[in-house]
Motif scaffolding. Structure first.
Motif, PDB file in Angstrom:
ATOM      1  N   LYS A 176      -5.302  -2.637  -4.477  1.00 40.28           N
ATOM      2  CA  LYS A 176      -5.910  -1.978  -4.924  1.00 40.28           C
ATOM      3  C   LYS A 176      -4.963  -1.403  -6.210  1.00 40.28           C
ATOM      4  CE  LYS A 176      -9.744  -0.606  -2.154  1.00 40.28           C
ATOM      5  NZ  LYS A 176     -10.563  -0.095  -1.297  1.00 40.28           N
ATOM      6  N   LEU A 177      -4.951  -1.535  -7.543  1.00 41.20           N
ATOM      7  CA  LEU A 177      -4.653  -0.326  -8.213  1.00 41.20           C
ATOM      8  C   LEU A 177      -4.822   0.466  -8.636  1.00 41.20           C
ATOM      9  CD1 LEU A 177      -1.383  -0.608 -10.411  1.00 41.20           C
ATOM     10  CD2 LEU A 177      -3.166  -2.642 -11.487  1.00 41.20           C
ATOM     11  N   TYR A 178      -4.463   1.431  -8.610  1.00 38.08           N
ATOM     12  CA  TYR A 178      -4.905   2.769  -9.291  1.00 38.08           C
ATOM     13  C   TYR A 178      -4.080   2.779 -10.722  1.00 38.08           C
ATOM     14  CZ  TYR A 178      -6.348   3.037  -4.306  1.00 38.08           C
ATOM     15  OH  TYR A 178      -6.514   2.748  -3.737  1.00 38.08           O
ATOM     16  N   HIS A 179      -5.099   2.855 -12.253  1.00 41.01           N
ATOM     17  CA  HIS A 179      -3.634   2.881 -12.944  1.00 41.01           C
ATOM     18  C   HIS A 179      -4.076   4.134 -13.248  1.00 41.01           C
ATOM     19  CE1 HIS A 179      -2.583   1.097 -16.940  1.00 41.01           C
ATOM     20  NE2 HIS A 179      -1.608   2.284 -16.960  1.00 41.01           N
ATOM     21  N   MET A 180      -3.093   4.779 -13.570  1.00 41.40           N
ATOM     22  CA  MET A 180      -3.654   6.614 -13.922  1.00 41.40           C
ATOM     23  C   MET A 180      -2.602   6.607 -15.667  1.00 41.40           C
ATOM     24  SD  MET A 180      -2.799   8.294 -10.066  1.00 41.40           S
ATOM     25  CE  MET A 180      -3.689   7.462  -9.281  1.00 41.40           C
ATOM     26  N   ASP A 181      -3.579   7.956 -16.322  1.00 41.65           N
ATOM     27  CA  ASP A 181      -2.725   8.168 -17.355  1.00 41.65           C
ATOM     28  C   ASP A 181      -3.195   9.617 -17.179  1.00 41.65           C
ATOM     29  OD1 ASP A 181      -2.703   9.216 -19.908  1.00 41.65           O
ATOM     30  OD2 ASP A 181      -2.565   7.319 -21.007  1.00 41.65           O
ATOM     31  N   VAL A 182      -1.868  10.620 -17.076  1.00 45.40           N
ATOM     32  CA  VAL A 182      -2.571  12.366 -17.222  1.00 45.40           C
ATOM     33  C   VAL A 182      -1.794  12.385 -18.343  1.00 45.40           C
ATOM     34  CG1 VAL A 182      -1.607  11.896 -14.027  1.00 45.40           C
ATOM     35  CG2 VAL A 182      -0.264  12.307 -16.073  1.00 45.40           C
TER      36      VAL A 182
ATOM     37  N   GLU B 222       5.951  17.923 -10.225  1.00 48.88           N
ATOM     38  CA  GLU B 222       5.441  18.962  -8.968  1.00 48.88           C
ATOM     39  C   GLU B 222       4.645  17.971  -8.495  1.00 48.88           C
ATOM     40  OE1 GLU B 222       5.519  19.980 -12.164  1.00 48.88           O
ATOM     41  OE2 GLU B 222       6.980  21.155 -13.027  1.00 48.88           O
ATOM     42  N   ILE B 223       3.622  17.217  -8.517  1.00 53.09           N
ATOM     43  CA  ILE B 223       2.753  16.999  -6.941  1.00 53.09           C
ATOM     44  C   ILE B 223       3.214  14.796  -7.161  1.00 53.09           C
ATOM     45  CG2 ILE B 223       0.953  18.889  -7.526  1.00 53.09           C
ATOM     46  CD1 ILE B 223      -0.673  16.605  -9.013  1.00 53.09           C
ATOM     47  N   LEU B 224       3.599  15.091  -8.021  1.00 50.05           N
ATOM     48  CA  LEU B 224       4.476  13.203  -7.665  1.00 50.05           C
ATOM     49  C   LEU B 224       4.866  13.243  -5.618  1.00 50.05           C
ATOM     50  CD1 LEU B 224       5.559  12.191 -10.379  1.00 50.05           C
ATOM     51  CD2 LEU B 224       3.193  11.374  -9.609  1.00 50.05           C
ATOM     52  N   PRO B 225       4.476  12.144  -5.562  1.00 50.52           N
ATOM     53  CA  PRO B 225       5.093  11.841  -4.516  1.00 50.52           C
ATOM     54  C   PRO B 225       6.636  12.029  -3.939  1.00 50.52           C
ATOM     55  CG  PRO B 225       4.321  10.360  -4.317  1.00 50.52           C
ATOM     56  CD  PRO B 225       3.837  10.289  -5.627  1.00 50.52           C
ATOM     57  N   PRO B 226       7.928  12.565  -3.021  1.00 51.18           N
ATOM     58  CA  PRO B 226       9.701  12.712  -2.959  1.00 51.18           C
ATOM     59  C   PRO B 226       9.668  11.030  -3.274  1.00 51.18           C
ATOM     60  CG  PRO B 226       8.153  13.149  -0.890  1.00 51.18           C
ATOM     61  CD  PRO B 226       7.569  13.365  -2.265  1.00 51.18           C
TER      62      PRO B 226
ATOM     63  N   PHE C   9      -1.881   8.199  -3.633  1.00 53.56           N
ATOM     64  CA  PHE C   9      -0.712   8.423  -4.037  1.00 53.56           C
ATOM     65  C   PHE C   9      -0.507   7.253  -1.749  1.00 53.56           C
ATOM     66  CE2 PHE C   9       0.751  11.697  -6.558  1.00 53.56           C
ATOM     67  CZ  PHE C   9      -0.094  10.591  -7.970  1.00 53.56           C
ATOM     68  N   TYR C  10      -1.094   8.085  -1.618  1.00 53.14           N
ATOM     69  CA  TYR C  10      -0.527   8.247   0.025  1.00 53.14           C
ATOM     70  C   TYR C  10      -2.126   7.274   0.624  1.00 53.14           C
ATOM     71  CZ  TYR C  10       2.889  11.583  -0.716  1.00 53.14           C
ATOM     72  OH  TYR C  10       3.965  12.095  -0.810  1.00 53.14           O
ATOM     73  N   GLY C  11      -2.365   6.063  -0.579  1.00 52.41           N
ATOM     74  CA  GLY C  11      -3.655   5.615  -0.352  1.00 52.41           C
ATOM     75  C   GLY C  11      -3.296   3.941   0.074  1.00 52.41           C
TER      76      GLY C  11
ATOM     77  N   ALA D 134       0.875  -0.863  -0.007  1.00 59.51           N
ATOM     78  CA  ALA D 134      -0.164   0.061  -0.122  1.00 59.51           C
ATOM     79  C   ALA D 134       1.090   1.068  -0.102  1.00 59.51           C
ATOM     80  CB  ALA D 134      -0.854   0.043   1.400  1.00 59.51           C
ATOM     81  N   GLY D 135       0.849   2.514  -1.278  1.00 60.06           N
ATOM     82  CA  GLY D 135       0.923   3.030  -0.890  1.00 60.06           C
ATOM     83  C   GLY D 135       2.502   3.830  -2.398  1.00 60.06           C
ATOM     84  N   THR D 136       2.818   2.194  -2.539  1.00 61.18           N
ATOM     85  CA  THR D 136       3.621   2.303  -3.799  1.00 61.18           C
ATOM     86  C   THR D 136       3.142   3.335  -4.742  1.00 61.18           C
ATOM     87  OG1 THR D 136       3.885   0.038  -3.252  1.00 61.18           O
ATOM     88  CG2 THR D 136       4.590   1.132  -5.679  1.00 61.18           C
ATOM     89  N   VAL D 137       4.082   4.251  -5.282  1.00 63.18           N
ATOM     90  CA  VAL D 137       3.887   4.653  -6.797  1.00 63.18           C
ATOM     91  C   VAL D 137       5.393   4.519  -7.484  1.00 63.18           C
ATOM     92  CG1 VAL D 137       4.028   7.244  -7.084  1.00 63.18           C
ATOM     93  CG2 VAL D 137       2.891   6.774  -5.081  1.00 63.18           C
TER      94      VAL D 137
END
Length: 167
Positions: free
Chosen positions: A82-88, A121-125, A105-107, A35-38
Motif C-alpha cells: 500500500k502507498l500512503y501519499h500525504m501532502d501536509v 515533531e510527529i514523524l517517526p524517528p 507510519f507504522y502500518g 511495510a512501515g517505510t517512511v
C-alpha cells in the motif's frame, strides 16, 4: 528535518539531469521499501515532490494515477505494498497530529510525506529524508539523509555504488 534547513548535512546527493534519472532513484528506493517505510519529502514549490512520488508509485507497482493529495491530504493506493501519499502543506502541526498519522507510519504500507518538515515533531524517528532542489527545467538535486535502519544502509549503498538501473 535537517535537510530543509541545511543541505550540507546530506549523507548523499543524487544529481538527476532528467526525469529518467529521477526515475532511477525512485525505482531504487521503491525496490527496497517494505511495510512501515517512511519517506519525508521536502523542497521548494514545483521542485518535483509529486513527480518523484508518481515515479516511486510506478515502481511500487501502483496502477492508479497518482496525483498531488494537496486538498485530500492523504491518498491511498494499492501496489506491491500500500502507498500512503500525504501532502501536509495546508495542515498545522496540531491538525496533523489529530489525523492519527502514526497508523500510516507504522502500518502495512509505505508513507510518502510531501512537505514533511512542517510536521517534523510527529514523524517517526526512523525515516528517509529527501530534499529536492531545482537545478534547471529538467535537472534536480536530491539530498538524502537516512535516519535509522534500513535507511542508513540505503544511503550508504547509494554513496558507495550510486543508483544502479538493474540489480
Amino acid at each position: 528535518m535537517r535537510l530543509a534547513k541545511d543541505r550540507a548535512n546530506a549523507d548523499y546527493v543524487f544529481e538527476a539531469g532528467s526525469l529518467e534519472a529521477t526515475e532511477m532513484l525512485a525505482a531504487y528506493l521503491a525496490r527496497r521499501s517494505k511495510a512501515g517505510t517512511v519517506i519525508a519529502l521536502d523542497g521548494d514549490l514545483g521542485a518535483g515532490k509529486t513527480a518523484f512520488s508518481q515515479l516511486f508509485a510506478k515502481h511500487l507497482q501502483v496502477r492508479d494515477t497518482v496525483n498531488s493529495p494537496t486538498f485530500t491530504l492523504i491518498k491511498e493506493y494499492e501496489g506491491r505494498l500500500k502507498l500512503y501519499h500525504m501532502d501536509v502543506y495546508r495542515l498545522s502541526l496540531e491538525e496533523a497530529d489529530e489525523l492519527g498519522l502514526d497508523e500510516y507510519f507504522y502500518g502495512d504500507g509505505v508513507s510518502l510525506v510531501e512537505w514533511a518538515s512542517l510536521i517534523e515533531e510527529i514523524l517517526p524517528p526512523e525515516l528517509l529524508e529527501i530534499y529536492i532542489e531545482t537545478e534547471s527545467a529538467t535537472a534536480r538535486k536530491f539530498y538524502l539523509i537516512g535516519h535509522g535502519q534500513p535507511y542508513e544502509a540505503w544511503v550508504h549503498s547509494l554513496r558507495e555504488n550510486g543508483v544502479m538501473l538493474h540489480e
